[in-house]
Design a protein around this motif. Structure first.
Motif, PDB file in Angstrom:
ATOM      1  N   VAL A 207     -41.487  32.578 -91.584  1.00  0.00           N
ATOM      2  CA  VAL A 207     -40.247  31.840 -92.726  1.00  0.00           C
ATOM      3  C   VAL A 207     -38.611  32.680 -91.961  1.00  0.00           C
ATOM      4  N   GLU A 208     -37.802  31.151 -92.425  1.00  0.00           N
ATOM      5  CA  GLU A 208     -36.851  32.299 -91.669  1.00  0.00           C
ATOM      6  C   GLU A 208     -36.470  33.029 -93.208  1.00  0.00           C
ATOM      7  N   PRO A 209     -35.552  34.277 -93.404  1.00  0.00           N
ATOM      8  CA  PRO A 209     -34.994  34.800 -94.449  1.00  0.00           C
ATOM      9  C   PRO A 209     -34.024  33.812 -94.889  1.00  0.00           C
ATOM     10  N   VAL A 210     -33.885  34.171 -96.040  1.00  0.00           N
ATOM     11  CA  VAL A 210     -32.126  33.551 -96.938  1.00  0.00           C
ATOM     12  C   VAL A 210     -31.934  34.632 -97.079  1.00  0.00           C
ATOM     13  N   ASP A 211     -30.623  33.902 -97.556  1.00  0.00           N
ATOM     14  CA  ASP A 211     -29.564  35.016 -98.386  1.00  0.00           C
ATOM     15  C   ASP A 211     -29.115  34.969 -99.646  1.00  0.00           C
ATOM     16  N   VAL A 212     -29.421  35.578 -99.672  1.00  0.00           N
ATOM     17  CA  VAL A 212     -30.030  36.536-101.257  1.00  0.00           C
ATOM     18  C   VAL A 212     -28.602  37.559-101.763  1.00  0.00           C
ATOM     19  N   LEU A 213     -27.855  36.828-103.041  1.00  0.00           N
ATOM     20  CA  LEU A 213     -26.748  37.400-103.498  1.00  0.00           C
ATOM     21  C   LEU A 213     -27.586  38.041-105.364  1.00  0.00           C
ATOM     22  N   VAL A 214     -28.077  39.705-105.505  1.00  0.00           N
ATOM     23  CA  VAL A 214     -28.301  40.028-106.659  1.00  0.00           C
ATOM     24  C   VAL A 214     -27.267  40.081-107.838  1.00  0.00           C
ATOM     25  N   VAL A 215     -27.979  39.198-109.012  1.00  0.00           N
ATOM     26  CA  VAL A 215     -26.593  39.201-110.307  1.00  0.00           C
ATOM     27  C   VAL A 215     -27.477  40.474-110.648  1.00  0.00           C
ATOM     28  N   ASP A 216     -26.610  41.174-111.649  1.00  0.00           N
ATOM     29  CA  ASP A 216     -27.337  42.645-111.977  1.00  0.00           C
ATOM     30  C   ASP A 216     -26.917  42.237-113.615  1.00  0.00           C
ATOM     31  N   SER A 217     -25.294  41.433-113.727  1.00  0.00           N
ATOM     32  CA  SER A 217     -24.459  41.333-113.746  1.00  0.00           C
ATOM     33  C   SER A 217     -23.153  40.719-114.143  1.00  0.00           C
ATOM     34  N   ILE A 218     -22.591  39.329-114.746  1.00  0.00           N
ATOM     35  CA  ILE A 218     -21.396  39.581-114.022  1.00  0.00           C
ATOM     36  C   ILE A 218     -20.316  38.793-115.674  1.00  0.00           C
ATOM     37  N   ASP A 219     -19.090  39.493-115.030  1.00  0.00           N
ATOM     38  CA  ASP A 219     -18.106  38.874-115.807  1.00  0.00           C
ATOM     39  C   ASP A 219     -17.319  38.545-115.250  1.00  0.00           C
ATOM     40  N   THR A 220     -15.677  39.774-114.762  1.00  0.00           N
ATOM     41  CA  THR A 220     -14.814  39.533-114.399  1.00  0.00           C
ATOM     42  C   THR A 220     -15.713  39.881-112.762  1.00  0.00           C
ATOM     43  N   VAL A 222     -18.938  41.122-110.315  1.00  0.00           N
ATOM     44  CA  VAL A 222     -20.653  41.068-110.318  1.00  0.00           C
ATOM     45  C   VAL A 222     -20.792  42.351-109.636  1.00  0.00           C
ATOM     46  N   PHE A 223     -22.437  42.473-110.853  1.00  0.00           N
ATOM     47  CA  PHE A 223     -22.524  44.279-110.337  1.00  0.00           C
ATOM     48  C   PHE A 223     -23.549  43.574-109.464  1.00  0.00           C
ATOM     49  N   THR A 224     -24.075  43.976-108.144  1.00  0.00           N
ATOM     50  CA  THR A 224     -25.199  43.631-107.902  1.00  0.00           C
ATOM     51  C   THR A 224     -25.486  44.767-107.118  1.00  0.00           C
ATOM     52  N   SER A 225     -26.549  44.316-106.108  1.00  0.00           N
ATOM     53  CA  SER A 225     -27.133  45.843-105.864  1.00  0.00           C
ATOM     54  C   SER A 225     -26.309  45.903-103.818  1.00  0.00           C
ATOM     55  N   GLY A 226     -26.522  47.104-104.114  1.00  0.00           N
ATOM     56  CA  GLY A 226     -25.845  47.355-102.376  1.00  0.00           C
ATOM     57  C   GLY A 226     -27.543  47.397-102.384  1.00  0.00           C
ATOM     58  N   GLY A 227     -27.034  48.911-100.896  1.00  0.00           N
ATOM     59  CA  GLY A 227     -28.056  49.053 -99.938  1.00  0.00           C
ATOM     60  C   GLY A 227     -28.964  50.120-100.164  1.00  0.00           C
ATOM     61  N   SER A 228     -28.213  51.056-100.603  1.00  0.00           N
ATOM     62  CA  SER A 228     -29.190  52.340-100.269  1.00  0.00           C
ATOM     63  C   SER A 228     -29.470  52.437-101.601  1.00  0.00           C
ATOM     64  N   GLY A 229     -29.954  51.623-102.603  1.00  0.00           N
ATOM     65  CA  GLY A 229     -31.415  51.638-103.421  1.00  0.00           C
ATOM     66  C   GLY A 229     -32.203  50.500-102.686  1.00  0.00           C
ATOM     67  N   ILE A 230     -33.586  50.766-103.296  1.00  0.00           N
ATOM     68  CA  ILE A 230     -34.498  50.152-103.178  1.00  0.00           C
ATOM     69  C   ILE A 230     -34.365  48.351-102.789  1.00  0.00           C
ATOM     70  N   GLY A 231     -33.997  48.061-103.780  1.00  0.00           N
ATOM     71  CA  GLY A 231     -33.569  46.810-103.848  1.00  0.00           C
ATOM     72  C   GLY A 231     -33.783  45.694-102.299  1.00  0.00           C
ATOM     73  N   SER A 232     -32.783  46.201-101.425  1.00  0.00           N
ATOM     74  CA  SER A 232     -32.363  45.622-100.370  1.00  0.00           C
ATOM     75  C   SER A 232     -34.165  45.165 -99.917  1.00  0.00           C
ATOM     76  N   ASP A 233     -34.721  47.296 -99.691  1.00  0.00           N
ATOM     77  CA  ASP A 233     -35.505  46.853 -99.111  1.00  0.00           C
ATOM     78  C   ASP A 233     -37.131  45.905 -99.595  1.00  0.00           C
ATOM     79  N   LEU A 234     -37.055  45.433-101.035  1.00  0.00           N
ATOM     80  CA  LEU A 234     -37.138  44.677-101.644  1.00  0.00           C
ATOM     81  C   LEU A 234     -37.372  43.164-100.890  1.00  0.00           C
ATOM     82  N   ILE A 235     -35.849  42.703-100.632  1.00  0.00           N
ATOM     83  CA  ILE A 235     -35.942  41.397-100.537  1.00  0.00           C
ATOM     84  C   ILE A 235     -36.249  41.438 -99.006  1.00  0.00           C
TER      85      ILE A 235
END
Length: 331
Positions: A207-220, A222-235
Motif C-alpha cells: 500500500v502506498e503511504p499517505v502524508d498525514v498532518l496531526v492536529v492536536d489543536s488549532i488556533d493561530t 497548529v499544535f502537532t505531533s513531531g518526530g520525537s514521540g511515538i506518533g510518527s511510528d504509529l502513523i
C-alpha cells in the motif's frame, strides 16, 4: 471524553529531552528515587532502574501507588495492579471498556494534577508520571521533593528516549512490570501488541503511504505531533507519513502556513478534553490558508484518542485504528 473540562494539557511544556533509559539491577548516576521498607529487601529485590536522568529503586513491590496522566494509569490497570493504586489524576479521554471497572475502583485525586499536599494525603510509596510536568518542581511535585518524603518515582520513558518507537513501549512495560514483579503479564501484553502490528503490516503490504498532518489543536498555529514521540511510528506502521516527522520534538507548534505547505493528504485529529473533534474540524475547514491542502479539499479526516498516541498499552489498537481510517480498502 471527560465529563469535566480538562485544562490545557502539559504536553506543550515537555518538549525535548534526550536522556537514555536502561534497566539494571544496580546502577549509578543521579540520586535514586527510593522506596524502602522497614525490613530487608523482598525476594528478587532491590530493583534499580535508570530513569530519565535519575534512578528508581524499590526494595519491594510498591503497595501505594499514585499515577499522574492517563496513559500510565492504563499501564497499571493492564498489568492488573489496580489493587496497588491509592490515587490517579489527569484523564484525557475515555478509559477503554476493558479497564473501566478497575479504573472506577481507584480514587481520583484531581481533574488535572493534584497539589503536593493532596498527593501526600494519599500516602503513596510510589508515583508514576506520564509527562515531565507530572514532576513539576515549581508546583512542589519534583522528584527530589518526593524522594525527600520517602516516595519513589518513575517517569514514562517517552519523555527521555532518544528515539521513540513500539520498542519503547516494550521497554516501558517491562520496566514497570519489573518494579512490581509482574513480568509475565508484561510479556503477554507485548505479545498481543506485536500480533496486532503484524496483522496490520500484512494487510498494508504494497500500500502506498499517505502524508498525514496531526492536529492536536488549532488556533493561530497548529499544535502537532513531531518526530520525537511515538506518533510518527504509529502513523508509519499504519501506512502514513507524519508531515512533521522531521521536527525534533514530541509535540510542536507550527504555523498554519507551514502546515499547508506540507500538503497533507489526511488530517489526523487527536481527541481529548473540552474541545471536540467537530470543533477542530470546523476550524480546519474555515481556515483559508489550509483550504488548498488535499486533505481539506477532500475532507479526508481521521480521529485518534490522545491517550492512544502515547507510550502505553493502546499501541496495537492505535495502529489498527489509524490504518483502517487511512486505508479502509485494506480492511
Amino acid at each position: 471524553m471527560p465529563t469535566t473540562p480538562v485544562p490545557d494539557r502539559p504536553h506543550r511544556l515537555l518538549l525535548p529531552a534526550a536522556l537514555a533509559t536502561a534497566v539494571a539491577l544496580t546502577g549509578c548516576g543521579a540520586p535514586a528515587q527510593t522506596a524502602t521498607g522497614s525490613g530487608p529487601p523482598a525476594e528478587g529485590y532491590p530493583v534499580t532502574i535508570g530513569n530519565c536522568g535519575s534512578e528508581t529503586r524499590v526494595d519491594a513491590p510498591p503497595e501505594r501507588v499514585v499515577t499522574l496522566n492517563q496513559h500510565v494509569t492504563e499501564v497499571m490497570l493492564a498489568l492488573g495492579l489496580e489493587d496497588r493504586m491509592v490515587g490517579t489524576a489527569y484523564l484525557d479521554d475515555e478509559v477503554p471498556p476493558e479497564y473501566a471497572d478497575a479504573y472506577a475502583s481507584v480514587p481520583v485525586l484531581a481533574d488535572a494534577y493534584p497539589s503536593f499536599e493532596v498527593l501526600l494525603e494519599a500516602e503513596p510509596d510510589f508515583v508514576y508520571g506520564g509527562f515531565t510536568s507530572a514532576f513539576d518542581d515549581t508546583e512542589g511535585r519534583g522528584r527530589p521533593a518526593l524522594a525527600d518524603a520517602g516516595i519513589a518515582t518513575y517517569l514514562n520513558i517517552e519523555q527521555c528516549a532518544d528515539e521513540v518507537t513500539t520498542e519503547t513501549v516494550e521497554t516501558e512495560l517491562r520496566n514497570v512490570a519489573r518494579i512490581f514483579g509482574v513480568e509475565e503479564r508484561a510479556e503477554e501484553l507485548i505479545e498481543e501488541m506485536n500480533a496486532d502490528l503484524a496483522e496490520v503490516g500484512a494487510r498494508l503490504e504494497g500500500v502506498e503511504p499517505v502524508d498525514v498532518l496531526v492536529v492536536d489543536s488549532i488556533d493561530t498555529t497548529v499544535f502537532t505531533s513531531g518526530g520525537s514521540g511515538i506518533g510518527s511510528d504509529l502513523i508509519e506502521r499504519a501506512g502514513g507519513r507524519n508531515v512533521f516527522g522531521d521536527v525534533d520534538d514530541t509535540f510542536a507548534d507550527v504555523s498554519i502556513e507551514q502546515a499547508a505547505a506540507r500538503s497533507p493528504e489526511v488530517i489526523l485529529f487527536y481527541d481529548y478534553g473540552a474541545t471536540s473533534v467537530e470543533e477542530k474540524r470546523r476550524a480546519v475547514l474555515a481556515d483559508p490558508v489550509l483550504a488548498g491542502a488535499p486533505a481539506v479539499e477532500e475532507e479526508r479526516f481521521a480521529v485518534l484518542p490522545l491517550t492512544s498516541a502515547l507510550v502505553g498499552v493502546r499501541t496495537g489498537d492505535a495502529v489498527t485504528d489509524i490504518a483502517e481510517q487511512l486505508h479502509p480498502d485494506a480492511f
